[in-house]
Design a protein around this motif. Structure first.
Motif, PDB file in Angstrom:
ATOM      1  N   ARG A   1       6.751  17.734   2.195  1.00 27.01           N
ATOM      2  CA  ARG A   1       8.886  17.584   2.186  1.00 27.01           C
ATOM      3  C   ARG A   1       9.053  16.909   0.762  1.00 27.01           C
ATOM      4  N   TRP A   2       8.939  16.087   0.998  1.00 29.31           N
ATOM      5  CA  TRP A   2       9.431  14.477   0.302  1.00 29.31           C
ATOM      6  C   TRP A   2       8.955  14.877  -1.422  1.00 29.31           C
ATOM      7  N   ARG A   3       7.403  15.326  -1.750  1.00 29.42           N
ATOM      8  CA  ARG A   3       6.915  15.771  -2.616  1.00 29.42           C
ATOM      9  C   ARG A   3       6.740  16.658  -3.927  1.00 29.42           C
ATOM     10  N   GLU A   4       7.704  17.479  -2.836  1.00 32.07           N
ATOM     11  CA  GLU A   4       8.357  18.506  -3.354  1.00 32.07           C
ATOM     12  C   GLU A   4       9.651  18.534  -4.720  1.00 32.07           C
ATOM     13  N   THR A   5       9.594  17.378  -4.222  1.00 35.62           N
ATOM     14  CA  THR A   5      10.685  16.772  -5.130  1.00 35.62           C
ATOM     15  C   THR A   5      10.362  15.696  -6.551  1.00 35.62           C
ATOM     16  N   VAL A   6       8.928  15.585  -6.668  1.00 37.78           N
ATOM     17  CA  VAL A   6       9.294  14.000  -7.417  1.00 37.78           C
ATOM     18  C   VAL A   6       8.254  14.946  -8.347  1.00 37.78           C
ATOM     19  N   PRO A   7       8.823  14.382  -9.412  1.00 36.24           N
ATOM     20  CA  PRO A   7       8.681  15.701 -10.317  1.00 36.24           C
ATOM     21  C   PRO A   7       6.701  15.327 -11.133  1.00 36.24           C
ATOM     22  N   PRO A   8       6.492  16.368 -11.164  1.00 37.16           N
ATOM     23  CA  PRO A   8       4.474  16.603 -11.229  1.00 37.16           C
ATOM     24  C   PRO A   8       4.319  15.311 -11.941  1.00 37.16           C
TER      25      PRO A   8
ATOM     26  N   GLU B   1       1.278  -1.121   0.205  1.00 43.02           N
ATOM     27  CA  GLU B   1      -0.110  -0.262   0.178  1.00 43.02           C
ATOM     28  C   GLU B   1       0.901   1.504   0.123  1.00 43.02           C
ATOM     29  N   LEU B   2       2.282   1.067   1.184  1.00 39.78           N
ATOM     30  CA  LEU B   2       3.077   2.351   0.568  1.00 39.78           C
ATOM     31  C   LEU B   2       3.199   3.024  -0.374  1.00 39.78           C
ATOM     32  N   VAL B   3       4.017   1.704  -1.042  1.00 40.93           N
ATOM     33  CA  VAL B   3       5.213   1.659  -1.926  1.00 40.93           C
ATOM     34  C   VAL B   3       4.048   2.625  -3.539  1.00 40.93           C
ATOM     35  N   SER B   4       2.829   1.842  -3.655  1.00 37.15           N
ATOM     36  CA  SER B   4       2.172   2.509  -4.469  1.00 37.15           C
ATOM     37  C   SER B   4       1.144   3.322  -4.547  1.00 37.15           C
ATOM     38  N   LEU B   5       1.461   4.093  -3.369  1.00 39.75           N
ATOM     39  CA  LEU B   5       0.634   5.483  -3.111  1.00 39.75           C
ATOM     40  C   LEU B   5       0.324   6.442  -4.582  1.00 39.75           C
ATOM     41  N   PRO B   6      -0.802   6.940  -4.652  1.00 38.87           N
ATOM     42  CA  PRO B   6      -0.200   7.748  -5.854  1.00 38.87           C
ATOM     43  C   PRO B   6       0.290   9.203  -5.959  1.00 38.87           C
ATOM     44  N   ARG B   7       0.575   9.803  -6.185  1.00 37.29           N
ATOM     45  CA  ARG B   7       1.381  11.503  -5.254  1.00 37.29           C
ATOM     46  C   ARG B   7       0.146  12.042  -4.861  1.00 37.29           C
ATOM     47  N   GLU B   8      -0.476  11.920  -5.250  1.00 38.46           N
ATOM     48  CA  GLU B   8      -1.769  12.679  -4.594  1.00 38.46           C
ATOM     49  C   GLU B   8      -2.578  12.617  -3.342  1.00 38.46           C
TER      50      GLU B   8
ATOM     51  N   SER C   1      10.227   4.787  -9.064  1.00 43.46           N
ATOM     52  CA  SER C   1      11.059   4.481  -9.918  1.00 43.46           C
ATOM     53  C   SER C   1      11.649   3.814 -11.074  1.00 43.46           C
ATOM     54  N   GLY C   2      11.869   4.386 -11.699  1.00 42.86           N
ATOM     55  CA  GLY C   2      11.863   4.499 -13.450  1.00 42.86           C
ATOM     56  C   GLY C   2      10.392   4.345 -13.355  1.00 42.86           C
ATOM     57  N   LYS C   3       9.707   3.181 -14.555  1.00 47.80           N
ATOM     58  CA  LYS C   3       8.247   3.631 -14.940  1.00 47.80           C
ATOM     59  C   LYS C   3       7.555   3.565 -14.120  1.00 47.80           C
ATOM     60  N   SER C   4       7.907   2.930 -12.783  1.00 45.99           N
ATOM     61  CA  SER C   4       7.285   2.188 -11.681  1.00 45.99           C
ATOM     62  C   SER C   4       6.891   2.985 -10.566  1.00 45.99           C
TER      63      SER C   4
END
Length: 306
Positions: free
Chosen positions: A199-206, A159-166, A214-217
């Motif tokens: 704070r982390w999400r600010e570094t994630v590509p929009p 559940e954690l690793v597959s969380l949507p960006r928003e 991670s890569g395409k996933s």
């Protein structure tokens, strides 16, 4: 049933491989345990004509009947492997039902889940704070978000690793998770976890659909397992004592010790059956017994003679 009937099907082999990967990544199972599970599952697949993943309750009743001459310990091990495998299939959405209730329970007691003490958790977060203070870079911001969510919400590694960006919002003190069987649940998260994620999400590509890309996933469970163990080792905790799933157990155990209601805990963990959640009452009882034996005012007193 004859073991010579048919080999494990390609679908069974693929799902057994995924199951073993999950056990290694989320639970930190030892190599011997993984090999034993693979052997039992491949054998069951062979006995069921290569259709273990599609097995019905009647299939499992017939399978269990073939174990009649085996020792109780062997039956217990095989049942355990199959129960965990079917729970995994439901968790991953490969099937909607779990037929494992048809399997025998040969009197083996379920072991208590591994967990961490409050001191262990404090040591992990102390080391995390030191890393952020020393170098608040992308790697440590991601690490902070992962650890805060694991211990602060009790969600499963998948559940954690597959969380949507928003998934996490500034003005929303909870996350909507899609868990076992595709069921949705609300999971409250703390202010500090929410702050760490933002704070982390600010570094994630929009353009990324995932919070932890991670890569395409998205970040793999294996990589999450490695990250958690590496941080714990820095905090002085033996690697074999910790995994993402152990942090989930710590979340549940510490909430229950703090007075959380069992039904509320069932909801937070996403357990379909409260019997699954009740294992934490045994952890709590163990804690209380240790507390009485170490802190009771009469513990050092000599018992009066009759």
């Amino acid at each position: 049933m004859s073991e010579a009937a048919a080999p494990a099907s390609s679908m069974d082999r693929r799902l057994i491989d995924q199951f073993a990967e999950m056990l290694a990544a989320e639970r930190g199972c030892a190599l011997n345990t993984l090999l034993a599970y693979r052997t039992d599952l491949n054998s069951a697949s062979t006995l069921l004509g290569g259709r273990l993943a599609e097995a019905t309750r009647d299939d499992l009743v017939r399978l269990a009947a073939s174990w009649a001459e085996l020792a109780t310990s062997s039956v217990s091990r095989k049942s355990s492997a199959l129960r965990r495998f079917f729970a995994f299939l439901v968790d991953e959405g490969h099937r909607a039902d779990d037929p494992a209730a048809a399997l025998p329970r040969p009197g083996a007691q379920r072991g208590l889940p591994r967990t961490l003490s409050h001191e262990d958790v404090n040591a992990i977060f102390q080391r995390l704070a030191e890393r952020l203070s020393e170098r608040p870079d992308v790697a440590n911001l991601r690490l902070s978000a992962l650890i805060e969510l694991l211990y602060g919400s009790g969600m499963r590694a998948t559940e954690l690793v597959s969380l949507p960006r928003e998934a996490v919002r500034v003005d929303q003190p909870f996350i909507i998770l899609r868990g076992k069987g595709g069921k949705e649940r609300l999971v409250p998260i703390s202010d500090r976890a929410r702050h760490a994620v933002i704070r982390w999400r600010e570094t994630v590509p929009p353009e990324s659909p995932y919070l932890f890309p991670s890569g395409k996933s998205f970040l793999s469970r294996v990589r999450l397992f490695q990250i958690v163990r590496a941080l714990a080792a820095e905090a002085g905790i033996a690697p074999e004592r910790i995994s993402p799933h152990v942090l989930r157990h710590a979340f549940a155990t510490h909430l229950l010790e703090g007075g959380a209601d069992l039904r509320a805990l069932q909801t937070l963990l996403g357990h379909a059956d409260i019997a699954t959640t009740q294992i934490y009452t045994h952890v709590g009882t163990q804690h209380l017994e240790e507390l009485v034996n170490s802190r009771h005012p009469l513990v050092d007193e000599t018992a009066p003679k009759p």
